[in-house]
Design a protein around this motif. Structure first.
Motif, PDB file in Angstrom:
ATOM      1  N   ASN A  38       0.834  -1.210   0.000  1.00 36.36           N
ATOM      2  CA  ASN A  38       0.000   0.000   0.000  1.00 36.36           C
ATOM      3  C   ASN A  38       0.868   1.260   0.000  1.00 36.36           C
ATOM      4  O   ASN A  38       0.523   2.264  -0.638  1.00 36.36           O
ATOM      5  N   LEU A  39       1.990   1.206   0.716  1.00 35.02           N
ATOM      6  CA  LEU A  39       2.899   2.346   0.727  1.00 35.02           C
ATOM      7  C   LEU A  39       3.440   2.624  -0.669  1.00 35.02           C
ATOM      8  O   LEU A  39       3.502   3.786  -1.107  1.00 35.02           O
ATOM      9  N   GLN A  40       3.810   1.583  -1.376  1.00 38.90           N
ATOM     10  CA  GLN A  40       4.307   1.752  -2.736  1.00 38.90           C
ATOM     11  C   GLN A  40       3.220   2.326  -3.643  1.00 38.90           C
ATOM     12  O   GLN A  40       3.477   3.222  -4.465  1.00 38.90           O
ATOM     13  N   GLU A  41       1.992   1.815  -3.498  1.00 41.57           N
ATOM     14  CA  GLU A  41       0.893   2.325  -4.317  1.00 41.57           C
ATOM     15  C   GLU A  41       0.599   3.787  -3.993  1.00 41.57           C
ATOM     16  O   GLU A  41       0.349   4.599  -4.892  1.00 41.57           O
ATOM     17  N   GLN A  42       0.626   4.136  -2.699  1.00 43.07           N
ATOM     18  CA  GLN A  42       0.401   5.528  -2.329  1.00 43.07           C
ATOM     19  C   GLN A  42       1.494   6.435  -2.872  1.00 43.07           C
ATOM     20  O   GLN A  42       1.221   7.548  -3.323  1.00 43.07           O
ATOM     21  N   LEU A  89       8.275  13.452  -1.382  1.00 45.05           N
ATOM     22  CA  LEU A  89       7.531  12.192  -1.260  1.00 45.05           C
ATOM     23  C   LEU A  89       8.472  11.025  -0.959  1.00 45.05           C
ATOM     24  O   LEU A  89       8.162  10.162  -0.128  1.00 45.05           O
ATOM     25  N   TYR A  90       9.605  10.979  -1.613  1.00 42.62           N
ATOM     26  CA  TYR A  90      10.547   9.892  -1.346  1.00 42.62           C
ATOM     27  C   TYR A  90      11.142  10.017   0.054  1.00 42.62           C
ATOM     28  O   TYR A  90      11.443   9.004   0.697  1.00 42.62           O
ATOM     29  N   GLN A 119       1.993  10.778  -9.145  1.00 44.74           N
ATOM     30  CA  GLN A 119       1.184  11.093 -10.313  1.00 44.74           C
ATOM     31  C   GLN A 119       0.229  12.259 -10.042  1.00 44.74           C
ATOM     32  O   GLN A 119       0.055  13.139 -10.890  1.00 44.74           O
ATOM     33  N   GLN A 120      -0.370  12.293  -8.866  1.00 40.02           N
ATOM     34  CA  GLN A 120      -1.313  13.367  -8.549  1.00 40.02           C
ATOM     35  C   GLN A 120      -0.632  14.726  -8.483  1.00 40.02           C
ATOM     36  O   GLN A 120      -1.159  15.718  -8.979  1.00 40.02           O
ATOM     37  N   ARG A 121       0.533  14.777  -7.879  1.00 42.14           N
ATOM     38  CA  ARG A 121       1.241  16.048  -7.709  1.00 42.14           C
ATOM     39  C   ARG A 121       2.158  16.360  -8.888  1.00 42.14           C
ATOM     40  O   ARG A 121       2.911  17.327  -8.849  1.00 42.14           O
ATOM     41  N   GLN A 169      11.309  19.113  -6.362  1.00 38.31           N
ATOM     42  CA  GLN A 169      11.083  19.227  -4.924  1.00 38.31           C
ATOM     43  C   GLN A 169       9.972  18.296  -4.464  1.00 38.31           C
ATOM     44  O   GLN A 169      10.021  17.731  -3.368  1.00 38.31           O
ATOM     45  N   VAL A 170       8.939  18.129  -5.302  1.00 37.99           N
ATOM     46  CA  VAL A 170       7.809  17.262  -4.936  1.00 37.99           C
ATOM     47  C   VAL A 170       8.273  15.822  -4.832  1.00 37.99           C
ATOM     48  O   VAL A 170       7.959  15.117  -3.854  1.00 37.99           O
TER      49      VAL A 170
END
Length: 259
Positions: free
Chosen positions: A102-106, A128-129, A112-114, A123-124
């Motif tokens: 689930n973490l990988q999917e999120q 996230l990473y 993709q969303q951002r 920076q995004v």
């Protein structure tokens, strides 16, 4: 318990799992005694966008050594809402294989969303990473404290290295801008010097031209004077020759008369 660490989508969404936020009540205490701090969980209907759901238990659980280590690695989040201070600590629940999936999917979904860039500086993507790495550190710390602390060292070293490269990049940019300004200033000064030298050259060329004309005029006058002097000298010589001949003739006549 399944809903205890489910992150809600909000403005401060984080891939790191957090417990239910609790209210920090600071009650007044007599002078000379420390203030009492009481906590109570926030109801599910009052959860902010960046909070997580919990089982709704009102009894705060005593902190274990793992909780203290997690709080040291990932400090709790605090925010003010309607004059109340809320605190949210990271979850100490071990992660399952499904949680990792689930973490990988999120992570992929948020990238993709951002609209994070796939290559280059972003920076995004970096944020996230970093959150994903913190979540992995949390999971490893729960299972093995030493492994989590070692990963913490790796994370801090990576951040320090990245900060050093960022500082170096900013310094190089400032150095480049400073050198560009100096070059531009030097270019302006050089153009001024070139214009001044060209003006001096034009003035010198004009002076040389005037001197050449003056020299030619002097040579012309000298030639004319020489010609005039030669003419006068020739006429004077001819006059003297004629005078000499006349005097010679008179002298010869006088001598002949005496004989």
């Amino acid at each position: 318990m399944a809903d205890e660490e489910t992150n809600l989508v909000g403005t401060s969404f984080s891939l790191v799992r957090y417990n239910n936020p609790v209210l920090i009540d600071k009650k007044a205490a007599p002078f000379g005694t420390p203030s009492q701090v009481t906590t109570r969980p926030k109801s599910a209907g009052q959860l902010p966008n960046d909070a997580t759901l919990s089982d709704g238990s009102d009894t705060p659980k005593p902190k274990t050594e793992t909780d203290e280590i997690l709080d040291a690695i990932l400090p709790p989040r605090e925010w003010d809402e309607d004059g109340q201070l809320w605190r949210q600590s990271v979850s100490a629940t071990p992660a399952t294989r499904l949680d990792v999936i689930n973490l990988q999917e999120q992570l992929d979904q948020k990238l993709q969303q951002r609209q994070a860039r796939e290559t280059g500086i972003c920076q995004v993507r970096r944020e996230l990473y970093a959150q994903c790495f913190d979540e992995l550190i949390r999971q490893c710390t729960i299972n093995c404290t030493e492994r989590g602390l070692l990963l913490l060292r790796v994370r801090d070293e990576l951040r320090m290295t990245l900060h050093a490269y960022q500082t170096l990049y900013e310094s190089s940019i400032a150095f480049g801008i400073r050198k560009a300004l100096q070059a531009e200033q030097g270019k302006t000064d050089m153009e001024s010097t070139i214009a001044r030298l060209e003006e001096e050259k034009a003035n010198l060329e004009k002076e040389v031209s005037d001197l050449k004309r003056g020299c030619e005029m002097i040579e012309k006058r000298a030639a004319e004077q020489r010609i005039a002097d030669e003419k006068n000298h020739g006429e004077e010589i001819n006059f003297l020759k004629r005078t000499n001949q006349q005097l010679k003739a008179q002298l010869e006549g006088i001598i002949s008369q005496k004989k």
